[in-house]
Design an enzyme around this catalytic site. Structure first.
Site, PDB file in Angstrom:
ATOM      1  N   TYR A  67       0.833  -1.213   0.000  1.00  0.00           N
ATOM      2  CA  TYR A  67       0.000   0.000   0.000  1.00  0.00           C
ATOM      3  C   TYR A  67       0.868   1.265   0.000  1.00  0.00           C
ATOM      4  O   TYR A  67       0.479   2.281  -0.576  1.00  0.00           O
ATOM      5  CB  TYR A  67      -1.010  -0.028   1.154  1.00  0.00           C
ATOM      6  CG  TYR A  67      -2.237  -0.835   0.783  1.00  0.00           C
ATOM      7  CD1 TYR A  67      -3.257  -0.266   0.023  1.00  0.00           C
ATOM      8  CD2 TYR A  67      -2.342  -2.180   1.120  1.00  0.00           C
ATOM      9  CE1 TYR A  67      -4.364  -1.013  -0.373  1.00  0.00           C
ATOM     10  CE2 TYR A  67      -3.439  -2.938   0.730  1.00  0.00           C
ATOM     11  CZ  TYR A  67      -4.450  -2.344  -0.015  1.00  0.00           C
ATOM     12  OH  TYR A  67      -5.536  -3.080  -0.422  1.00  0.00           O
ATOM     13  N   ARG A  70       1.643   1.864  -3.526  1.00  0.00           N
ATOM     14  CA  ARG A  70       0.483   2.378  -4.266  1.00  0.00           C
ATOM     15  C   ARG A  70       0.134   3.809  -3.850  1.00  0.00           C
ATOM     16  O   ARG A  70      -0.324   4.617  -4.655  1.00  0.00           O
ATOM     17  CB  ARG A  70      -0.708   1.439  -4.070  1.00  0.00           C
ATOM     18  CG  ARG A  70      -0.519   0.153  -4.886  1.00  0.00           C
ATOM     19  CD  ARG A  70      -1.710  -0.746  -4.799  1.00  0.00           C
ATOM     20  NE  ARG A  70      -2.934  -0.041  -5.089  1.00  0.00           N
ATOM     21  CZ  ARG A  70      -4.127  -0.343  -4.553  1.00  0.00           C
ATOM     22  NH1 ARG A  70      -4.220  -1.352  -3.699  1.00  0.00           N
ATOM     23  NH2 ARG A  70      -5.194   0.325  -4.864  1.00  0.00           N
ATOM     24  N   VAL A 104      -9.767   4.608  -4.601  1.00  0.00           N
ATOM     25  CA  VAL A 104      -9.225   5.019  -3.299  1.00  0.00           C
ATOM     26  C   VAL A 104      -8.133   6.074  -3.468  1.00  0.00           C
ATOM     27  O   VAL A 104      -7.456   6.421  -2.502  1.00  0.00           O
ATOM     28  CB  VAL A 104      -8.659   3.782  -2.542  1.00  0.00           C
ATOM     29  CG1 VAL A 104      -9.751   2.767  -2.261  1.00  0.00           C
ATOM     30  CG2 VAL A 104      -7.514   3.118  -3.315  1.00  0.00           C
ATOM     31  N   HIS A 120     -14.999   2.459  -1.149  1.00  0.00           N
ATOM     32  CA  HIS A 120     -13.930   1.551  -0.710  1.00  0.00           C
ATOM     33  C   HIS A 120     -12.822   2.276   0.032  1.00  0.00           C
ATOM     34  O   HIS A 120     -11.707   1.769   0.117  1.00  0.00           O
ATOM     35  CB  HIS A 120     -13.368   0.781  -1.912  1.00  0.00           C
ATOM     36  CG  HIS A 120     -14.369  -0.170  -2.528  1.00  0.00           C
ATOM     37  ND1 HIS A 120     -14.248  -0.686  -3.793  1.00  0.00           N
ATOM     38  CD2 HIS A 120     -15.520  -0.701  -2.023  1.00  0.00           C
ATOM     39  CE1 HIS A 120     -15.275  -1.487  -4.060  1.00  0.00           C
ATOM     40  NE2 HIS A 120     -16.059  -1.505  -2.999  1.00  0.00           N
TER      41      HIS A 120
HETATM   42  C1  BJW Z   1     -11.524   1.659 -18.576  1.00  0.00           C
HETATM   43  C2  BJW Z   1     -10.367   2.269 -18.966  1.00  0.00           C
HETATM   44  C3  BJW Z   1     -10.500   3.589 -19.355  1.00  0.00           C
HETATM   45  C4  BJW Z   1      -9.814   0.311 -18.404  1.00  0.00           C
HETATM   46  N1  BJW Z   1     -11.683   4.192 -19.338  1.00  0.00           N
HETATM   47  N2  BJW Z   1     -12.696   2.262 -18.581  1.00  0.00           N
HETATM   48  C5  BJW Z   1     -22.398 -10.804  -3.990  1.00  0.00           C
HETATM   49  C6  BJW Z   1     -22.025 -11.775  -4.903  1.00  0.00           C
HETATM   50  C7  BJW Z   1     -20.741 -12.321  -4.896  1.00  0.00           C
HETATM   51  C8  BJW Z   1     -19.795 -11.920  -3.971  1.00  0.00           C
HETATM   52  C9  BJW Z   1     -20.159 -10.957  -3.062  1.00  0.00           C
HETATM   53  C10 BJW Z   1     -21.451 -10.416  -3.056  1.00  0.00           C
HETATM   54  N3  BJW Z   1     -21.515  -9.484  -2.078  1.00  0.00           N
HETATM   55  C11 BJW Z   1     -20.305  -9.408  -1.468  1.00  0.00           C
HETATM   56  C12 BJW Z   1     -19.463 -10.312  -2.040  1.00  0.00           C
HETATM   57  C13 BJW Z   1     -18.029 -10.548  -1.670  1.00  0.00           C
HETATM   58  C14 BJW Z   1     -17.076  -9.520  -2.264  1.00  0.00           C
HETATM   59  C15 BJW Z   1     -17.172  -9.565  -3.787  1.00  0.00           C
HETATM   60  O1  BJW Z   1     -17.791  -8.747  -4.419  1.00  0.00           O
HETATM   61  N4  BJW Z   1     -16.503 -10.541  -4.391  1.00  0.00           N
HETATM   62  C16 BJW Z   1     -16.531 -10.693  -5.846  1.00  0.00           C
HETATM   63  C17 BJW Z   1     -15.170 -10.290  -6.421  1.00  0.00           C
HETATM   64  C18 BJW Z   1     -16.860 -12.114  -6.178  1.00  0.00           C
HETATM   65  N5  BJW Z   1     -17.336  -8.194  -1.740  1.00  0.00           N
HETATM   66  C19 BJW Z   1     -16.851  -7.806  -0.571  1.00  0.00           C
HETATM   67  O2  BJW Z   1     -16.174  -8.556   0.132  1.00  0.00           O
HETATM   68  C20 BJW Z   1     -17.171  -6.403  -0.121  1.00  0.00           C
HETATM   69  N6  BJW Z   1     -17.638  -6.441   1.211  1.00  0.00           N
HETATM   70  C21 BJW Z   1     -18.878  -6.849   1.532  1.00  0.00           C
HETATM   71  O3  BJW Z   1     -19.724  -7.081   0.679  1.00  0.00           O
HETATM   72  O4  BJW Z   1     -19.111  -6.984   2.888  1.00  0.00           O
HETATM   73  C22 BJW Z   1     -20.225  -7.783   3.291  1.00  0.00           C
HETATM   74  C23 BJW Z   1     -19.978  -9.230   2.831  1.00  0.00           C
HETATM   75  C24 BJW Z   1     -18.738  -9.823   3.006  1.00  0.00           C
HETATM   76  C25 BJW Z   1     -18.516 -11.145   2.578  1.00  0.00           C
HETATM   77  C26 BJW Z   1     -19.531 -11.856   1.931  1.00  0.00           C
HETATM   78  C27 BJW Z   1     -20.777 -11.234   1.756  1.00  0.00           C
HETATM   79  C28 BJW Z   1     -21.000  -9.924   2.214  1.00  0.00           C
HETATM   80  C29 BJW Z   1     -15.914  -5.552  -0.088  1.00  0.00           C
HETATM   81  C30 BJW Z   1     -15.315  -5.339  -1.436  1.00  0.00           C
HETATM   82  C31 BJW Z   1     -14.006  -4.564  -1.278  1.00  0.00           C
HETATM   83  C32 BJW Z   1     -13.264  -4.411  -2.598  1.00  0.00           C
HETATM   84  N7  BJW Z   1     -11.954  -3.935  -2.315  1.00  0.00           N
HETATM   85  C33 BJW Z   1     -11.091  -3.602  -3.425  1.00  0.00           C
HETATM   86  C34 BJW Z   1      -9.726  -3.147  -2.853  1.00  0.00           C
HETATM   87  C35 BJW Z   1      -9.848  -1.726  -2.257  1.00  0.00           C
HETATM   88  C36 BJW Z   1      -8.565  -1.268  -1.667  1.00  0.00           C
HETATM   89  C37 BJW Z   1      -7.454  -1.193  -2.685  1.00  0.00           C
HETATM   90  O5  BJW Z   1      -7.501  -0.341  -3.589  1.00  0.00           O
HETATM   91  O6  BJW Z   1      -6.526  -1.983  -2.568  1.00  0.00           O
HETATM   92  O7  BJW Z   1     -11.684  -2.566  -4.212  1.00  0.00           O
HETATM   93  S1  BJW Z   1     -10.860  -4.944  -4.600  1.00  0.00           S
HETATM   94  C38 BJW Z   1     -10.871  -3.907  -6.028  1.00  0.00           C
HETATM   95  O8  BJW Z   1     -12.041  -4.207  -6.838  1.00  0.00           O
HETATM   96  C39 BJW Z   1     -11.037  -2.478  -5.514  1.00  0.00           C
HETATM   97  C40 BJW Z   1     -11.978  -1.902  -6.541  1.00  0.00           C
HETATM   98  O9  BJW Z   1     -12.619  -0.759  -6.017  1.00  0.00           O
HETATM   99  C41 BJW Z   1     -12.902  -3.064  -6.822  1.00  0.00           C
HETATM  100  C42 BJW Z   1     -13.642  -2.955  -8.119  1.00  0.00           C
HETATM  101  O10 BJW Z   1     -12.751  -2.944  -9.186  1.00  0.00           O
HETATM  102  P1  BJW Z   1     -13.023  -1.995 -10.423  1.00  0.00           P
HETATM  103  O11 BJW Z   1     -12.960  -0.593  -9.999  1.00  0.00           O
HETATM  104  O12 BJW Z   1     -14.232  -2.434 -11.130  1.00  0.00           O
HETATM  105  O13 BJW Z   1     -11.698  -2.254 -11.305  1.00  0.00           O
HETATM  106  P2  BJW Z   1     -11.382  -3.435 -12.330  1.00  0.00           P
HETATM  107  O14 BJW Z   1      -9.921  -3.480 -12.518  1.00  0.00           O
HETATM  108  O15 BJW Z   1     -12.059  -4.687 -11.932  1.00  0.00           O
HETATM  109  O16 BJW Z   1     -12.063  -2.965 -13.695  1.00  0.00           O
HETATM  110  C43 BJW Z   1     -11.574  -1.857 -14.416  1.00  0.00           C
HETATM  111  C44 BJW Z   1     -12.509  -1.616 -15.595  1.00  0.00           C
HETATM  112  O17 BJW Z   1     -12.107  -0.423 -16.226  1.00  0.00           O
HETATM  113  C45 BJW Z   1     -12.479  -2.716 -16.653  1.00  0.00           C
HETATM  114  O18 BJW Z   1     -13.810  -3.069 -16.999  1.00  0.00           O
HETATM  115  C46 BJW Z   1     -11.771  -2.060 -17.832  1.00  0.00           C
HETATM  116  O19 BJW Z   1     -12.247  -2.517 -19.104  1.00  0.00           O
HETATM  117  C47 BJW Z   1     -12.117  -0.626 -17.628  1.00  0.00           C
HETATM  118  N8  BJW Z   1     -11.171   0.330 -18.169  1.00  0.00           N
HETATM  119  N9  BJW Z   1      -9.318   1.339 -18.815  1.00  0.00           N
HETATM  120  C48 BJW Z   1     -12.763   3.450 -18.928  1.00  0.00           C
HETATM  121  N10 BJW Z   1      -9.379   4.266 -19.752  1.00  0.00           N
END
Ligand code: BJW
Length: 247
Positions: A67, A70, A104, A120
């Site tokens: 971190y 980052r 973030v 987040h």
């Molecule tokens: C462009 C581009 C350009 C490229 N212009 N576009 C329901 C179903 C299944 C699972 C779950 C559920 N509910 C909860 C869960 C569990 C889990 C989850 O979702 N897991 C899935 C992965 C399966 N969620 C959690 O654990 C969350 N907590 C929670 O729900 O608590 C209660 C609970 C817990 C456990 C079970 C059930 C309930 C917390 C989630 C925390 C996510 N944390 C992170 C790290 C943050 C800190 C850090 O920065 O290190 O957050 S992980 C990471 O993913 C980060 C992001 O915010 C997040 C989303 O990613 P994002 O922003 O979408 O990025 P990418 O890389 O995935 O996509 C980029 C996109 O941009 C792509 O599409 C490209 O094409 C595009 N792109 N260039 C426009 N120039």
């Protein structure tokens, strides 16, 4: 009329706009996304080793240093024209515009957006791993070299980034505000997110269910692509400025 002109017209007519951004929003500023195949963080690092409370408990030094790297990167880049366009939209629409980000890095705020709902957390803030109280820069500077610094708030606490790891709850007020905005918006722009991480990925679905026009702005398809009202295949820095230019 081009699809961008048509969307710009919808933005002008919107009475309640919700913008949800993800890592792709910051990509053109030089911040790597998580899941892009070649350049994403998860192509080089395992989320289980770095972005869970268990990983921090197992190896706090590794997580702290990742971190710190980052944080340095986030501080060294600048917002782009897409960030500035969203700040301009907020100035024009006021309370009718809600900006929700999963990012973030603080780039929306640095571009001038005043009311940013951070789902987040923020990598530039540090908290106690046990009490979650904020830890200030002065303490961190005093304890520079400890990886991670101990916490001033609890004898067993350690300094950790104020971000939401997998399995942790999102900040309650931020999620509630974002969900309300999704339920009342008439236009929702979903920019640069893979729509894989919940509950953030639920917000466009809430907006769709409430009857909003939901637009995905992303060069790649996502699991939501087949459900949204419109897809603009393009990048944040190219598409967003075109939407405010005509206002
Ligand atoms: C462009 C581009 C350009 C490229 N212009 N576009 C329901 C179903 C299944 C699972 C779950 C559920 N509910 C909860 C869960 C569990 C889990 C989850 O979702 N897991 C899935 C992965 C399966 N969620 C959690 O654990 C969350 N907590 C929670 O729900 O608590 C209660 C609970 C817990 C456990 C079970 C059930 C309930 C917390 C989630 C925390 C996510 N944390 C992170 C790290 C943050 C800190 C850090 O920065 O290190 O957050 S992980 C990471 O993913 C980060 C992001 O915010 C997040 C989303 O990613 P994002 O922003 O979408 O990025 P990418 O890389 O995935 O996509 C980029 C996109 O941009 C792509 O599409 C490209 O094409 C595009 N792109 N260039 C426009 N120039």
């Amino acid at each position: 009329m081009s699809e961008l002109d048509e969307l710009a017209r919808r933005v002008r007519a919107a009475t309640n706009l919700l913008v949800l951004t993800g890592a792709g929003m910051s990509a053109e500023s030089g911040v790597p996304t998580f899941r892009d195949a070649q350049t994403g963080l998860w192509a080089r690092f395992r989320p289980e080793d770095l972005a869970t409370p268990e990983a921090f408990a197992r190896d706090p030094k590794n997580v702290w240093n990742w971190y710190a790297w980052r944080r340095g990167m986030a501080s060294s880049v600048a917002p782009h024209a897409g960030h500035r366009a969203l700040a301009e939209l907020e100035r024009q629409l006021g309370a009718q515009c809600t900006l929700v980000t999963q990012n973030v890095d603080g780039l929306h705020q640095r571009a001038g957006s005043q009311r940013v709902i951070e789902l987040h957390g923020n990598i530039l803030r540090t908290i106690c791993s046990i009490t979650r109280q904020p830890i200030g820069e002065a303490w961190l500077a005093q304890h520079h070299g400890e990886e991670p610094p101990r916490s001033p708030h609890h004898p067993r606490g350690l300094a950790r980034p104020d971000v939401v790891w997998f399995g942790e709850s999102l900040p309650e007020a931020a999620l509630a505000e974002a969900s309300q905005a999704a339920g009342r918006c008439d236009l929702c722009l979903v920019v640069g997110t893979s729509s894989l991480v919940y509950p953030a990925a639920e917000l466009p679905l809430v907006a769709l269910a409430a009857g909003a026009w939901v637009v995905e702005i992303n060069p790649e398809r996502t699991p939501h692509s087949g459900r949204v009202s419109q897809r603009i295949e393009g990048t944040a820095a190219r598409v967003l400025p075109a939407l405010v230019a005509g206002r």
